[in-house]
Design a protein around this motif. Sequence first.
Motif, PDB file in Angstrom:
ATOM      1  N   THR A 161     -39.589 -71.471  47.442  1.00 18.35           N
ATOM      2  CA  THR A 161     -39.612 -72.562  46.480  1.00 18.35           C
ATOM      3  C   THR A 161     -40.833 -72.419  45.578  1.00 18.35           C
ATOM      4  N   TYR A 162     -40.736 -72.952  44.359  1.00 17.64           N
ATOM      5  CA  TYR A 162     -41.885 -72.975  43.457  1.00 17.64           C
ATOM      6  C   TYR A 162     -41.659 -74.062  42.413  1.00 17.64           C
ATOM      7  N   ILE A 163     -42.784 -74.446  41.775  1.00 18.89           N
ATOM      8  CA  ILE A 163     -42.787 -75.400  40.669  1.00 18.89           C
ATOM      9  C   ILE A 163     -43.596 -74.795  39.539  1.00 18.89           C
ATOM     10  N   ARG A 164     -43.031 -74.799  38.356  1.00 24.09           N
ATOM     11  CA  ARG A 164     -43.723 -74.295  37.178  1.00 24.09           C
ATOM     12  C   ARG A 164     -43.939 -75.454  36.199  1.00 24.09           C
ATOM     13  N   ILE A 165     -45.182 -75.559  35.731  1.00 23.55           N
ATOM     14  CA  ILE A 165     -45.543 -76.596  34.769  1.00 23.55           C
ATOM     15  C   ILE A 165     -45.896 -75.910  33.455  1.00 23.55           C
ATOM     16  N   PHE A 166     -45.169 -76.234  32.396  1.00 20.12           N
ATOM     17  CA  PHE A 166     -45.373 -75.614  31.099  1.00 20.12           C
ATOM     18  C   PHE A 166     -46.331 -76.464  30.256  1.00 20.12           C
ATOM     19  N   PRO A 167     -46.932 -75.871  29.229  1.00 25.90           N
ATOM     20  CA  PRO A 167     -47.949 -76.598  28.446  1.00 25.90           C
ATOM     21  C   PRO A 167     -47.456 -77.903  27.837  1.00 25.90           C
ATOM     22  N   GLU A 168     -46.176 -78.005  27.472  1.00 23.41           N
ATOM     23  CA  GLU A 168     -45.650 -79.215  26.856  1.00 23.41           C
ATOM     24  C   GLU A 168     -45.308 -80.295  27.865  1.00 23.41           C
ATOM     25  N   GLY A 169     -45.609 -80.054  29.136  1.00 23.77           N
ATOM     26  CA  GLY A 169     -45.319 -81.028  30.182  1.00 23.77           C
ATOM     27  C   GLY A 169     -43.964 -80.840  30.836  1.00 23.77           C
ATOM     28  N   GLU A 170     -43.235 -79.806  30.511  1.00 22.26           N
ATOM     29  CA  GLU A 170     -41.940 -79.532  31.140  1.00 22.26           C
ATOM     30  C   GLU A 170     -42.159 -78.941  32.534  1.00 22.26           C
ATOM     31  N   VAL A 171     -41.317 -79.390  33.464  1.00 25.27           N
ATOM     32  CA  VAL A 171     -41.445 -78.985  34.865  1.00 25.27           C
ATOM     33  C   VAL A 171     -40.151 -78.287  35.286  1.00 25.27           C
ATOM     34  N   LEU A 172     -40.275 -77.164  35.936  1.00 26.75           N
ATOM     35  CA  LEU A 172     -39.142 -76.426  36.498  1.00 26.75           C
ATOM     36  C   LEU A 172     -39.345 -76.323  37.998  1.00 26.75           C
ATOM     37  N   TYR A 173     -38.343 -76.841  38.733  1.00 20.46           N
ATOM     38  CA  TYR A 173     -38.377 -76.781  40.192  1.00 20.46           C
ATOM     39  C   TYR A 173     -37.222 -75.902  40.668  1.00 20.46           C
ATOM     40  N   SER A 174     -37.510 -74.894  41.484  1.00 20.94           N
ATOM     41  CA  SER A 174     -36.506 -73.956  41.973  1.00 20.94           C
ATOM     42  C   SER A 174     -36.676 -73.791  43.473  1.00 20.94           C
ATOM     43  N   ILE A 175     -35.520 -73.755  44.191  1.00 22.75           N
ATOM     44  CA  ILE A 175     -35.537 -73.610  45.645  1.00 22.75           C
ATOM     45  C   ILE A 175     -34.253 -72.922  46.090  1.00 22.75           C
ATOM     46  N   ARG A 176     -34.361 -72.131  47.120  1.00 26.96           N
ATOM     47  CA  ARG A 176     -33.185 -71.462  47.709  1.00 26.96           C
ATOM     48  C   ARG A 176     -32.790 -72.214  48.967  1.00 26.96           C
ATOM     49  N   ILE A 177     -31.524 -72.632  49.029  1.00 25.34           N
ATOM     50  CA  ILE A 177     -31.039 -73.437  50.154  1.00 25.34           C
ATOM     51  C   ILE A 177     -29.675 -72.915  50.600  1.00 25.34           C
ATOM     52  N   SER A 178     -29.344 -73.220  51.838  1.00 31.67           N
ATOM     53  CA  SER A 178     -28.026 -72.914  52.416  1.00 31.67           C
ATOM     54  C   SER A 178     -27.403 -74.218  52.883  1.00 31.67           C
ATOM     55  N   LEU A 179     -26.139 -74.441  52.504  1.00 29.27           N
ATOM     56  CA  LEU A 179     -25.465 -75.697  52.792  1.00 29.27           C
ATOM     57  C   LEU A 179     -24.108 -75.422  53.406  1.00 29.27           C
ATOM     58  N   THR A 180     -23.714 -76.305  54.314  1.00 31.31           N
ATOM     59  CA  THR A 180     -22.342 -76.362  54.821  1.00 31.31           C
ATOM     60  C   THR A 180     -21.750 -77.673  54.327  1.00 31.31           C
ATOM     61  N   LEU A 181     -20.749 -77.580  53.462  1.00 29.80           N
ATOM     62  CA  LEU A 181     -20.202 -78.731  52.765  1.00 29.80           C
ATOM     63  C   LEU A 181     -18.766 -78.980  53.197  1.00 29.80           C
ATOM     64  N   SER A 182     -18.384 -80.239  53.216  1.00 33.30           N
ATOM     65  CA  SER A 182     -17.007 -80.586  53.556  1.00 33.30           C
ATOM     66  C   SER A 182     -16.092 -80.281  52.376  1.00 33.30           C
ATOM     67  N   CYS A 183     -14.866 -79.890  52.701  1.00 25.97           N
ATOM     68  CA  CYS A 183     -13.883 -79.535  51.673  1.00 25.97           C
ATOM     69  C   CYS A 183     -12.504 -79.985  52.149  1.00 25.97           C
ATOM     70  N   PRO A 184     -12.088 -81.209  51.832  1.00 27.22           N
ATOM     71  CA  PRO A 184     -10.732 -81.653  52.222  1.00 27.22           C
ATOM     72  C   PRO A 184      -9.675 -80.758  51.575  1.00 27.22           C
ATOM     73  N   MET A 185      -8.744 -80.299  52.404  1.00 28.83           N
ATOM     74  CA  MET A 185      -7.738 -79.333  51.945  1.00 28.83           C
ATOM     75  C   MET A 185      -6.343 -79.907  52.088  1.00 28.83           C
ATOM     76  N   ASN A 186      -5.476 -79.509  51.179  1.00 23.80           N
ATOM     77  CA  ASN A 186      -4.050 -79.807  51.237  1.00 23.80           C
ATOM     78  C   ASN A 186      -3.326 -78.522  51.616  1.00 23.80           C
ATOM     79  N   LEU A 187      -2.785 -78.493  52.834  1.00 21.21           N
ATOM     80  CA  LEU A 187      -2.205 -77.267  53.385  1.00 21.21           C
ATOM     81  C   LEU A 187      -0.685 -77.256  53.336  1.00 21.21           C
ATOM     82  N   LYS A 188      -0.068 -78.015  52.437  1.00 18.12           N
ATOM     83  CA  LYS A 188       1.391 -78.029  52.370  1.00 18.12           C
ATOM     84  C   LYS A 188       1.949 -76.672  51.967  1.00 18.12           C
ATOM     85  N   LEU A 189       1.236 -75.936  51.126  1.00 21.38           N
ATOM     86  CA  LEU A 189       1.711 -74.627  50.678  1.00 21.38           C
ATOM     87  C   LEU A 189       1.064 -73.477  51.433  1.00 21.38           C
ATOM     88  N   TYR A 190       0.367 -73.744  52.515  1.00 17.76           N
ATOM     89  CA  TYR A 190      -0.304 -72.703  53.293  1.00 17.76           C
ATOM     90  C   TYR A 190       0.717 -71.682  53.783  1.00 17.76           C
TER      91      TYR A 190
END
Length: 533
Positions: A161-190
């Motif tokens: 992760t890191y934060i960059r602050i630019f001279p005009e006051g702009e802020v950039l925040y970047s981070i690498r993450i791993s997520l397990t997300l729910s995904c409701p599925m319709n399996l009628k055509l499976y």
Amino acid sequence: MGAASCWYSFVVAMAIVLSCWPQAASSELYSVGTRRSPATPATNHRMREKKLLDIILGNGTYDRKIRPSTVDDKGSQEMNYTKVIINIMIRSINKIDDYHMEYSVQMTFREQWKDDRLKYTNEGGKIKYLTLTETDKIWMPDLFFKNEKIGHFHDIILPNTYIRIFPEGEVLYSIRISLTLSCPMNLKLYPLDTQVCELLMASYGWTTEDLVFKWEDKDPIQVNKNLHLPRFTLKEVVPKYCNSKTNTGEYSCLKVNLFFKREFSYYLIQYYIPCCMLVIVSWVSFWLDQYAVPARVALGVTTLLTMSTQNAGINQSLPPVSYTKAIDIWTGVCLTFVFGALLEFALVNYACRSDLQREKMNKQQQLHRRRWDPELLQGTRAEGGVCGPLPSAPPPPPLDDLLHHPSSSSSPSHHHSRHLHHHHYYSGRRGSPEDEYHSFVRERMENGVPTFAMRPLVGSFREGGAAPGACEVHLARSPGRSSTGNCIKLWLSKFPTRSKRIDVIARITFPLVFALFNMAYWSAYLPEEKKQV
């Protein structure tokens, strides 16, 4: 004297040289040092960055608990809310789980906003931005993932992760993450389906009056070009907005729709072709001999159990849903065909035993007729090499007597007189030809009237051909009768037994019906698959 003066002059010269040598050496060293070192010491920009961070963040000048304000695009009016620009880079998608209806993704998440309290001078362009590794030093948006199940940051070797602050006051925040997300599925055509999985991001505490999330105008979502999924293909990524309203207010929300198309080739090889092969193997029993009971039973039961195991393995990898899936229809029909092949053998076995019983009864009836038909009996004696007239036998009882006593349910006196009369005519042993003839005639009386009163006009056929004087009866075909039906009957007449006919009909009907089912199945589901894309 002269030698002494020369020695004295030499010593004085050496003393003068030695006295001048340290000054020459020091001047030489100084000239060399001046050539190797600059005239002014170099400026350390990293130290300058630290001083700038201490100036803008230290001494109580910055409060991270206060939300920054935002100026509109024209730069003339201050807006009440803080605008945060989002962009995402999808690095990898690890798995898509049909059973738990979830998917795992690894991504680089970036946020950009402007905080006027963090402005500074860039030292004539020498400092492009300031870098922070501690996120608790400045104000951060309270974004969270709405459909997250499990998530974690990456800390190897250092926190990603890191934060960059630019001279005009702009802020950039970047981070690498791993997520397990729910995904409701319709399996009628499976397994001919296309699933749409969502990535939902929203503010947890700030309403739209305080905080607004926006997608970056240019290329808000990047996808790794080397992204590969084993059973799916990522067809499209669509960014959208999904502001949600609750009883506490309206919250800004962003959404990413990921379109995953299932790769059908895997399921064709693993599910469809094996099921089709099992159905075809079950048809082999139609070509086996009808008397090969162990072979046909073993084949039918084995294919049925294998098909049931295949069906159970397919459903084991899928969630228990309340609707019918496309794979359920396929496996159900295949299982029905295999079960039908086993039932067909049961019908063939029953028909075979019935044919044997009918053949046995026909032989007994033919033997019974030969005993009292003079022509058949004479022909049988001739075929057996016996010549001469038939042996005399007691005459049969008069038909008048049978007419007066037709039924066994008459009064006891009639039954007794008839018994005496029969005993008068037939004094032979029990089971003699006379008794059999009497029984034969009595069985063919209906309501006291014999069904035949004289010899039939058409003579009996012998095994070698028709009897002399036999006539043939030709029936005219009705005009409405189909010639196709006659051809089918003529073709079936080539097979003498019903069991054989059932096997022959099954050899044609089972493949034909299965082919029709395949046509209906694929014509119904393949267009639906194309509509989803």
